[in-house]
Design a protein around this motif. Structure first.
Motif, PDB file in Angstrom:
ATOM      1  N   UNK A 192      -6.221  -5.260   0.704  1.00 10.50           N
ATOM      2  CA  UNK A 192      -5.854  -3.870   0.165  1.00 10.50           C
ATOM      3  C   UNK A 192      -5.786  -2.672   1.151  1.00 10.50           C
ATOM      4  N   UNK A 193      -6.860  -2.517   1.891  1.00  4.54           N
ATOM      5  CA  UNK A 193      -6.993  -1.416   2.648  1.00  4.54           C
ATOM      6  C   UNK A 193      -6.225  -1.547   4.144  1.00  4.54           C
ATOM      7  N   UNK A 194      -5.845  -2.767   4.646  1.00  4.80           N
ATOM      8  CA  UNK A 194      -5.364  -3.109   6.000  1.00  4.80           C
ATOM      9  C   UNK A 194      -3.903  -3.509   5.770  1.00  4.80           C
ATOM     10  N   UNK A 195      -3.284  -4.203   4.531  1.00  4.30           N
ATOM     11  CA  UNK A 195      -2.089  -4.847   4.632  1.00  4.30           C
ATOM     12  C   UNK A 195      -1.099  -4.478   3.529  1.00  4.30           C
ATOM     13  N   UNK A 196      -1.611  -4.079   2.207  1.00  3.42           N
ATOM     14  CA  UNK A 196      -0.735  -3.875   1.322  1.00  3.42           C
ATOM     15  C   UNK A 196      -0.378  -2.222   1.295  1.00  3.42           C
ATOM     16  N   UNK A 221      -1.499  -3.399  -4.996  1.00  2.00           N
ATOM     17  CA  UNK A 221      -1.270  -4.653  -5.895  1.00  2.00           C
ATOM     18  C   UNK A 221      -1.890  -4.762  -7.271  1.00  2.00           C
ATOM     19  N   UNK A 222      -1.355  -5.515  -8.065  1.00  2.00           N
ATOM     20  CA  UNK A 222      -1.955  -5.557  -9.417  1.00  2.00           C
ATOM     21  C   UNK A 222      -2.983  -6.763  -9.274  1.00  2.00           C
ATOM     22  N   UNK A 259      -7.259   1.456  -5.333  1.00  6.49           N
ATOM     23  CA  UNK A 259      -6.509   0.508  -4.262  1.00  6.49           C
ATOM     24  C   UNK A 259      -5.580  -0.297  -4.856  1.00  6.49           C
ATOM     25  N   UNK A 260      -5.595  -0.261  -6.319  1.00  9.73           N
ATOM     26  CA  UNK A 260      -4.914  -1.537  -7.004  1.00  9.73           C
ATOM     27  C   UNK A 260      -4.064  -0.763  -7.987  1.00  9.73           C
ATOM     28  N   UNK A 261      -2.760  -1.157  -8.320  1.00 13.77           N
ATOM     29  CA  UNK A 261      -2.164  -0.576  -9.300  1.00 13.77           C
ATOM     30  C   UNK A 261      -2.427  -0.779 -10.827  1.00 13.77           C
ATOM     31  N   UNK A 319       1.382  -9.870   1.378  1.00 12.28           N
ATOM     32  CA  UNK A 319       0.828  -8.466   0.813  1.00 12.28           C
ATOM     33  C   UNK A 319       2.325  -7.662   0.732  1.00 12.28           C
ATOM     34  N   UNK A 320       3.442  -8.329   0.570  1.00 14.56           N
ATOM     35  CA  UNK A 320       4.904  -7.539   0.199  1.00 14.56           C
ATOM     36  C   UNK A 320       4.958  -7.540  -1.188  1.00 14.56           C
TER      37      UNK A 320
END
Length: 272
Positions: free
Chosen positions: A24-28, A32-33, A59-61, A268-269
């Protein structure tokens, strides 16, 4: 479905949540959900919400805890993902779950990650030779056992399937040899070597050994070498070898193997 769904599983307390936080912190780039699966009736407890973080700042939707019944997870999991799809057609979803054969084929995940502790002994991950041979014979003579080992359709510890399974006549040595030299037989013979909580290892795109969890023992290095050989063998059959990484997922400075991050990046796309 336009969602991109990544399934992250492994034994309990192996570091799955730590890996997701790092992703979450580095790639997305877009949050994301998050979907946490827990078997109904287990001792898994819903965590308390973070009072120090306002909604939308974790950090999440979206985040959802889903208690599932093994008999109905093939319906409930797609329903949960469909609900996310209605709100975010091309979003990314990360699913976290403990090692459970019921979940392995519950959905056609786009990516799979398996997180495991550092093994202290070979038997922690692999069945011994005699037990593996017994399991192979049992699986070949029992259709339900075959479905459990290959597809994760039944959890024997939970008493599935409820009806007696169909026994097949014992195979001759020639039939056995012919089957084991086939692609399916080769995969089964390889897969049967693993303890059941580690079956998800052979289906994963990325396998992460969390060096912060577990203990290094005299058999650790040999166990890791055996895992590497097993992945190479499975990859030769399926054409999709999993990549094995070792990393401290709880390192305070957040240092994670750059090669591991590169392998995780396609997961993470957003969906397409």
């Amino acid at each position: 479905m336009g969602l991109l769904v990544t399934f992250i599983s492994g034994p309990r307390r192996s570091g799955k949540s730590a890996l997701i936080q790092a992703m979450i912190h580095r790639l997305w780039k877009s949050p994301p959900h998050y979907l946490r699966l827990a078997k109904a009736g287990s001792d898994k407890v819903l965590p308390k919400p973070c009072s120090d973080k306002p909604a939308g700042k974790c950090g999440v939707a979206s985040a959802r805890w889903l208690d599932y019944d093994p008999e109905h997870v093939f319906a409930t999991l797609p329903e949960a993902l469909t609900a996310i799809h209605r709100r975010d057609r091309y979003g990314s979803v990360v699913i976290e779950a403990d090692a459970d054969p019921d979940l392995r084929c519950a959905y056609s995940y786009d990516h799979r990650v398996f997180v495991m502790p550092l093994p202290s002994s070979i038997r922690e991950v692999f069945r011994d030779t005699d037990r593996a041979a017994q399991e192979l014979r049992r699986v070949l003579d029992d259709t339900a056992a075959f479905a459990s080992e290959i597809f994760g359709l039944f959890d024997r510890d939970a008493g599935y399937p409820p009806e007696p399974s169909e026994d097949r006549p014992n195979m001759t040595k020639t039939q056995m040899r012919g089957f084991l030299y086939s692609p399916l037989g080769d995969e089964l013979a390889t897969r049967i070597q693993l303890q059941q909580p580690y079956h998800g290892l052979v289906e994963s795109d990325v396998i992460v050994v969390n060096t912060r969890v577990g203990e290094r023992g005299p058999e650790t290095e040999e166990c890791l070498r055996r895992i590497g050989r097993l992945l190479a063998r499975i990859g030769g059959v399926s054409g999709r070898p999993g990549e094995l990484f070792m990393s401290d997922l709880c390192e305070q400075d957040g240092s994670i193997d750059p090669k591991l991050l590169k392998a995780l990046k396609p997961m993470c796309a957003g969906g397409k």
